[in-house]
Design a protein around this motif. Structure first.
Motif, PDB file in Angstrom:
ATOM      1  N   PRO A 135       0.837  -1.210   0.000  1.00 50.95           N
ATOM      2  CA  PRO A 135       0.000   0.000   0.000  1.00 50.95           C
ATOM      3  C   PRO A 135       0.867   1.252   0.000  1.00 50.95           C
ATOM      4  O   PRO A 135       2.014   1.240   0.457  1.00 50.95           O
ATOM      5  CB  PRO A 135      -0.783  -0.124   1.317  1.00 50.95           C
ATOM      6  CG  PRO A 135      -0.676  -1.554   1.720  1.00 50.95           C
ATOM      7  CD  PRO A 135       0.642  -2.029   1.192  1.00 50.95           C
ATOM      8  N   ASN A 180      -0.873   4.323   4.420  1.00 48.60           N
ATOM      9  CA  ASN A 180      -1.483   3.000   4.564  1.00 48.60           C
ATOM     10  C   ASN A 180      -0.467   1.855   4.562  1.00 48.60           C
ATOM     11  O   ASN A 180      -0.840   0.684   4.659  1.00 48.60           O
ATOM     12  CB  ASN A 180      -2.493   2.752   3.445  1.00 48.60           C
ATOM     13  CG  ASN A 180      -3.647   3.724   3.500  1.00 48.60           C
ATOM     14  OD1 ASN A 180      -4.123   4.052   4.576  1.00 48.60           O
ATOM     15  ND2 ASN A 180      -4.085   4.211   2.337  1.00 48.60           N
ATOM     16  N   HIS A 233      -0.381  -1.246   6.799  1.00 47.42           N
ATOM     17  CA  HIS A 233      -1.346  -2.329   6.648  1.00 47.42           C
ATOM     18  C   HIS A 233      -0.820  -3.433   5.710  1.00 47.42           C
ATOM     19  O   HIS A 233      -1.562  -4.362   5.392  1.00 47.42           O
ATOM     20  CB  HIS A 233      -2.662  -1.801   6.083  1.00 47.42           C
ATOM     21  CG  HIS A 233      -3.468  -0.999   7.060  1.00 47.42           C
ATOM     22  ND1 HIS A 233      -3.833  -1.485   8.291  1.00 47.42           N
ATOM     23  CD2 HIS A 233      -3.975   0.260   6.985  1.00 47.42           C
ATOM     24  CE1 HIS A 233      -4.538  -0.567   8.931  1.00 47.42           C
ATOM     25  NE2 HIS A 233      -4.638   0.507   8.171  1.00 47.42           N
ATOM     26  N   VAL A 289      -7.087  -3.102   2.718  1.00 50.74           N
ATOM     27  CA  VAL A 289      -6.509  -1.812   3.105  1.00 50.74           C
ATOM     28  C   VAL A 289      -7.599  -0.750   3.194  1.00 50.74           C
ATOM     29  O   VAL A 289      -7.632   0.068   4.132  1.00 50.74           O
ATOM     30  CB  VAL A 289      -5.413  -1.388   2.117  1.00 50.74           C
ATOM     31  CG1 VAL A 289      -4.954   0.042   2.391  1.00 50.74           C
ATOM     32  CG2 VAL A 289      -4.226  -2.345   2.200  1.00 50.74           C
ATOM     33  N   HIS A 290      -8.522  -0.752   2.225  1.00 53.23           N
ATOM     34  CA  HIS A 290      -9.616   0.236   2.236  1.00 53.23           C
ATOM     35  C   HIS A 290     -10.466   0.083   3.491  1.00 53.23           C
ATOM     36  O   HIS A 290     -10.813   1.087   4.148  1.00 53.23           O
ATOM     37  CB  HIS A 290     -10.474   0.055   0.985  1.00 53.23           C
ATOM     38  CG  HIS A 290     -11.690   0.936   0.971  1.00 53.23           C
ATOM     39  ND1 HIS A 290     -11.617   2.292   0.743  1.00 53.23           N
ATOM     40  CD2 HIS A 290     -13.018   0.645   1.194  1.00 53.23           C
ATOM     41  CE1 HIS A 290     -12.839   2.819   0.817  1.00 53.23           C
ATOM     42  NE2 HIS A 290     -13.702   1.834   1.074  1.00 53.23           N
ATOM     43  N   ARG A 294      -9.622  -1.268   6.380  1.00 55.53           N
ATOM     44  CA  ARG A 294      -8.868  -0.900   7.581  1.00 55.53           C
ATOM     45  C   ARG A 294      -8.695   0.623   7.671  1.00 55.53           C
ATOM     46  O   ARG A 294      -8.756   1.191   8.769  1.00 55.53           O
ATOM     47  CB  ARG A 294      -7.493  -1.584   7.586  1.00 55.53           C
ATOM     48  CG  ARG A 294      -7.559  -3.091   7.783  1.00 55.53           C
ATOM     49  CD  ARG A 294      -8.226  -3.426   9.124  1.00 55.53           C
ATOM     50  NE  ARG A 294      -8.332  -4.853   9.355  1.00 55.53           N
ATOM     51  CZ  ARG A 294      -9.296  -5.628   8.895  1.00 55.53           C
ATOM     52  NH1 ARG A 294     -10.273  -5.077   8.170  1.00 55.53           N
ATOM     53  NH2 ARG A 294      -9.337  -6.914   9.161  1.00 55.53           N
ATOM     54  N   THR A 295      -8.474   1.252   6.544  1.00 53.94           N
ATOM     55  CA  THR A 295      -8.311   2.719   6.541  1.00 53.94           C
ATOM     56  C   THR A 295      -9.601   3.394   6.969  1.00 53.94           C
ATOM     57  O   THR A 295      -9.604   4.342   7.741  1.00 53.94           O
ATOM     58  CB  THR A 295      -7.904   3.205   5.136  1.00 53.94           C
ATOM     59  OG1 THR A 295      -6.686   2.556   4.744  1.00 53.94           O
ATOM     60  CG2 THR A 295      -7.689   4.708   5.135  1.00 53.94           C
ATOM     61  N   ASP A 307      -9.931   2.981  10.634  1.00 50.85           N
ATOM     62  CA  ASP A 307      -9.004   3.876  11.342  1.00 50.85           C
ATOM     63  C   ASP A 307      -9.563   5.295  11.419  1.00 50.85           C
ATOM     64  O   ASP A 307      -9.507   5.936  12.454  1.00 50.85           O
ATOM     65  CB  ASP A 307      -7.652   3.903  10.631  1.00 50.85           C
ATOM     66  CG  ASP A 307      -6.886   2.596  10.775  1.00 50.85           C
ATOM     67  OD1 ASP A 307      -7.271   1.775  11.630  1.00 50.85           O
ATOM     68  OD2 ASP A 307      -5.913   2.389  10.008  1.00 50.85           O
TER      69      ASP A 307
END
Length: 509
Positions: free
Chosen positions: A429, A433, A436, A496-497, A499-500, A503
């Motif tokens: 990423p 990011n 992650h 990743v999307h 988790r972001t 966050d």
């Protein structure tokens, strides 16, 4: 015979039990049963549209534990129907071009023919009176492999179950050679805790496992660092040998690798061999993966220096396209195999050596042993070594193309280029990011396996999680590789999307 006044009754076998024995009276059943099995496997192979169904242990276990093994089905067809549900439906198909995970190869048909023959005859490769011609076939293949390696006229070896057993036996021989001058049990007890084995940080875990099985000290295996290409550094080997001597330790073996499991890296064999020769140290080369180079029409030079080894591991079931299991350990000096020899009066009494009767059990850690050499024999007699080597060259070329494809894609980070057929990489990423990355790659592998669309392996590099392609199928194309990469990117990007987003939500709250 029964004693007077006593009657011994033998329980009668079920009425049809004898009909299942292979003999002159059951060949028709044998043909029909195997033909049915072959037809079913052929259909599965032809119809496989993905390498795996994605089944989980929790889903599959009840089907298998629910089988009542005390209530036979009585019919091979019914048993095969059941097998479809408990095994074949969810088998992992190594022949599928998007199986890119471990060191599992598709198998060649001549070897499958050998498998059918050897299981029906059921020779046991321990003594001559159980195997006859099979003993000589195995010995001929050992001589052929030793000649390909270049070990010299005194070489010998034996087939094993796999690379781990081959490495274990090689280190057993090295240990016994190191203990030759330890006269008496007290001297041996004093020496064993001081024995050391040197290998690289990228070497196979079976080296550590073998050391434990051989009763060496817990810290007996010394790992040395690797260079940027993940190859053992000869200067580090020399320093370890010198340090051991200063500290009163005895280096019983150096284990070099020709084809590490993770990176496909090949240690600088010639340089390491020179060091071992100067120091009087046993050199073992684990070529379980890289042994396919022995028959490569274009890349044999990558193994230069292997001919100076004291022992070598080869796995034909990795890079010779053989069914599991098919492996061997070879030694430069056949006399060292005596360390695996024990004589039993009922099996291989010492007088047989005087009568020049060849018993393979004299060389092996196993007693009963399959005639796995037949698979390689038929492969070489049908395809020839150049044919096998050309297939191995193809997968190396494909891996080179995959490495270039990944290295040019900004979504991925790729590790060193392998001389064999492994590519280690990860989804990376961007920006904030990046933290992650580990989770994204682990998730991508698991999600990909659950989908069944493809299988890739994972490993760690310098403490970070990476993915790994191991290409051993000549039918795998760069389009297949590209398709799998897109799936990896989709799963990892989605992770990743998510988790972001999570966050950000935490920050707002």
């Amino acid at each position: 015979m029964s004693l007077p006044g006593h009657t011994v009754e033998t329980p009668a076998a079920p009425p049809d039990a004898r009909t299942h024995l292979l003999n002159g009276g059951s060949v028709a059943r044998y043909r029909a049963t195997l033909a049915d099995g072959v037809d079913r496997i052929a259909k599965r192979v032809a119809d496989a549209d993905r390498p795996f169904t994605g089944v989980t242990p929790a889903e599959l276990a009840p089907r298998i534990t629910g089988v009542d093994l005390d209530r036979p089905l009585g019919d091979a067809g019914a048993a095969l129907d059941e097998l479809e549900q408990v095994y074949l439906r969810d088998a992992v198909w190594f022949h599928h071009p998007r199986y890119l995970a471990h060191l599992n190869c598709p198998v060649v048909i001549p070897a499958l023919l050998g498998e059918a023959v050897l299981t029906a005859v059921n020779s046991s490769l321990d003594t001559w009176d159980q195997s006859a011609g099979a003993t000589l076939v195995e010995r001929r293949l050992i001589d052929w492999t030793a000649a390909r390696i270049g070990l010299g006229p005194a070489a010998d070896g034996v087939f094993t179950s796999g690379g781990s057993q081959s490495n274990l036996q090689a280190l057993l021989l090295a240990r016994e050679e190191a203990c030759r001058d330890a006269t008496g049990p007290e001297a041996r007890r004093d020496l064993l805790p001081r024995l050391r084995v040197i290998t690289s940080a990228a070497g196979h875990f079976s080296v550590q496992k073998s050391a434990k099985l051989l009763g060496l000290a817990p810290d007996a295996v010394l790992t040395v660092p690797t260079d940027a290409q993940r190859r053992m550094i000869p200067a580090a080997v020399r320093r370890q040998i010198e340090r051991c001597r200063r500290e009163g330790l005895v280096v019983m073996a150096v284990v070099a690798t020709a084809g590490t499991t993770d990176f496909g890296s090949i240690d600088p064999l010639a340089d390491i061999a020179a060091l071992c020769a100067a120091a009087g140290v046993w050199l073992h080369v684990d070529a379980a993966y890289g042994c396919g180079l022995l028959v490569s029409p274009t890349r044999r030079h990558l193994l230069d220096g292997i001919e100076r080894a004291d022992s070598v591991t080869v796995d034909y079931h990795k890079s010779f396209f053989q069914p599991v299991s098919s492996s061997a350990v070879l030694v430069r000096d056949r006399r060292t195999l005596r360390h695996a020899t024990y004589h039993a009066d009922y099996l291989n009494p010492a007088r047989m050596v005087e009568q020049r009767i060849p018993n393979q059990v004299d060389k092996s850690l196993q007693t009963t042993r399959r005639f796995d050499a037949l698979k390689l024999w038929l492969t070489l007699r049908v395809m020839g070594p150049d044919g096998v080597g050309a297939l191995f060259d193809e997968v190396i070329e494909r891996a080179a193309g995959a490495w270039e494809l990944i290295s040019e894609d900004p979504r991925f980070e790729v590790v060193t280029r392998s001389p064999l057929s492994t590519v280690v990489f990860r989804y990376l990423p961007t920006g904030p990011n990046r933290h992650h990355a580990d989770g994204a790659n682990l998730h991508a592998r698991e999600a990909l396996a659950a989908s069944g669309a493809a299988l890739v392996a994972s490993t760690t590099v310098d403490g970070r999680h990476f993915l790994k392609f191991t290409l051993l199928n000549p039918e795998t194309t760069l389009d297949d590789v590209g398709h799998v990469l897109e799936l990896v990117a989709q799963y990892a990007g989605r992770y990743v999307h998510e988790r972001t987003t999570a966050d950000l939500a935490c920050q707002v709250s």
